[in-house]
Scaffold this motif. Structure first.
Motif, short mmCIF file in Angstrom:
data_model
loop_
_atom_site.label_atom_id
_atom_site.label_comp_id
_atom_site.label_asym_id
_atom_site.label_seq_id
_atom_site.Cartn_x
_atom_site.Cartn_y
_atom_site.Cartn_z
N PRO A 169 0.81 -1.23 0.00
CA PRO A 169 0.00 0.00 0.00
C PRO A 169 0.84 1.27 0.00
CG PRO A 169 -0.85 -1.58 1.59
CD PRO A 169 0.48 -2.10 1.14
N LEU A 170 2.05 1.19 0.55
CA LEU A 170 2.90 2.38 0.64
C LEU A 170 3.55 2.73 -0.69
CD1 LEU A 170 4.68 1.62 4.04
CD2 LEU A 170 2.63 2.99 3.65
N GLY A 174 -6.27 -7.18 -9.13
CA GLY A 174 -7.37 -8.13 -9.26
C GLY A 174 -8.38 -7.73 -10.31
N HIS A 175 -8.20 -6.53 -10.90
CA HIS A 175 -9.12 -6.03 -11.92
C HIS A 175 -8.32 -5.36 -13.05
CE1 HIS A 175 -12.46 -6.72 -9.14
NE2 HIS A 175 -11.68 -6.19 -8.20
N ILE A 208 -9.31 -0.51 -0.73
CA ILE A 208 -8.77 0.58 0.09
C ILE A 208 -7.25 0.43 0.23
CG2 ILE A 208 -8.71 1.57 2.41
CD1 ILE A 208 -11.71 0.85 2.62
N LEU A 209 -6.80 -0.80 0.49
CA LEU A 209 -5.37 -1.03 0.73
C LEU A 209 -4.54 -1.03 -0.55
CD1 LEU A 209 -5.51 -3.85 3.44
CD2 LEU A 209 -4.85 -1.46 3.78
N PHE A 210 -5.04 -1.69 -1.59
CA PHE A 210 -4.23 -1.96 -2.77
C PHE A 210 -4.71 -1.27 -4.04
CE2 PHE A 210 -4.19 -5.91 -0.12
CZ PHE A 210 -2.96 -5.67 0.49
N GLY A 244 0.84 -5.75 -12.57
CA GLY A 244 1.98 -5.65 -11.68
C GLY A 244 1.90 -4.46 -10.75
N LEU A 245 2.52 -4.61 -9.60
CA LEU A 245 2.47 -3.60 -8.55
C LEU A 245 2.95 -2.24 -9.02
CD1 LEU A 245 2.46 -2.50 -5.62
CD2 LEU A 245 4.72 -3.55 -5.35
#
Length: 324
Positions: free
Chosen positions: A73-74, A143-144, A136-138, A97-98
């Motif tokens: 999340p950061l 996932g979408h 909220i977190l990610f 990817g993140l």
């Protein structure tokens, strides 16, 4: 009144999407874009030609999974604060990817096609356990991805949409037409960015058979020795002096060591560049790279299929060519 132009941002780990983005953009837009590249997908030989930020995915993956999940999340906030122009930017790129998702964060964006998978990925709504908490977190995209979220406003496609979802968001482009209509200076800019020279063009036109290889050893589906044995079998009976080996960008194999008389094209470029440059061949050979379809119908295709080795079949599954 003072009018500051919005920043233009492109984030990717895919050479194919990079080529599509440059074809879709004007020369001026290519030059003023802020680039964000995944280190494992856009190689240093290409990255050095751009003013870019490089995502440290190799180092990130070395961290224990629980720690990565805790820090995830950061990461979004880190990039938004480090590059404040993201708050008012036209954002393009892939959304997998993140790190790419952290650049997009909560902003709207245009998705650039990343390959054939974009046309066949499931478009069914994916409602996860604890969906609201995860959003909220990610963020809304994890996932979408593949444009399956409200932030993706447009998807740039190079083929016909295959479902209603792509029809609703897709804008289809003709990459060959975009190339042919580009100015000479824009064409040169794109080739320079991808390290393709005039001498490369002469060599690539000098042979009539092309082998498209895949990172099957790098992905641990087969050993390096098995990989070479498979390609020896595929090109058996073909004059090496008429053959080009177009390596996959993620490969590390020294094909010249095993096939000394072939032309090994090892620059990190997407295969589709060959098509827009008008390169034509009599025969294209591959295990299961669907990129061979880009050459059109006027070519003999040898498509071995992943059944050629049980390790490849287990890793990649059954793949077949469409409309051939």
């Amino acid at each position: 009144m003072f009018n500051m132009k919005k920043a233009r941002v492109f984030a990717t780990g895919s050479l194919w999407s990079l080529l599509v983005y440059m074809l879709y953009s004007t020369e001026e837009e290519i030059k003023r874009t802020h680039y964000f590249f995944v280190d494992t997908g856009i190689y240093e030989s290409v990255r050095k030609n751009f003013n870019c930020h490089v995502f440290p995915t190799i180092e990130w993956e070395k961290k224990p999974w629980p720690l990565r999940r805790l820090l995830q999340p950061l990461v979004r906030f880190y990039y938004q604060l480090r590059y404040p122009y993201l708050f008012n930017a036209d954002i393009y790129g892939i959304d997998q990817g993140l790190f790419c998702q952290s650049i997009i964060a909560w902003h709207n964006y245009t998705l650039i096609e990343d390959g054939i998978g974009d046309y066949f990925v499931s478009r069914e709504p994916n409602i996860r356990k604890y969906e609201k908490i995860k959003r909220i977190l990610f963020g809304n995209i994890e996932g979408h991805n593949f444009g399956n979220n409200s932030q993706c406003k447009k998807i740039i496609l190079t083929q016909e949409p295959t479902n209603d979802f792509l029809k609703s968001k897709g804008e289809q482009i003709d990459i060959k037409e975009l190339w042919n209509s580009s100015s000479v200076s824009k064409q040169k800019l794109i080739l320079d960015k991808l390290n393709v020279t005039e001498s490369d063009m002469v060599e690539l036109r000098s042979r009539d058979t092309i082998l498209l290889t895949q990172p099957i050893a790098e992905d641990k589906f087969v050993s390096e020795e098995e990989k070479i044995a498979i390609y020896r079998k595929l090109i058996d009976g073909i004059d090496e002096n008429s053959l080009i080996i177009k390596i996959h960008p993620r490969e590390r194999t020294d094909y010249k060591k095993y096939f000394p008389n072939t032309l090994v094209f090892n620059k990190r470029v997407p295969m589709q560049l060959f098509v827009i440059l008008g390169l034509k061949y009599k025969k294209a050979i591959t295990i299961s790279s669907t990129s061979v379809t880009s050459f059109g119908d006027d070519i003999e295709i040898v498509f071995a299929g992943n059944e050629i080795h049980p390790g490849i079949l287990k890793g990649l599954g059954h793949v077949e060519l469409k409309n051939r």
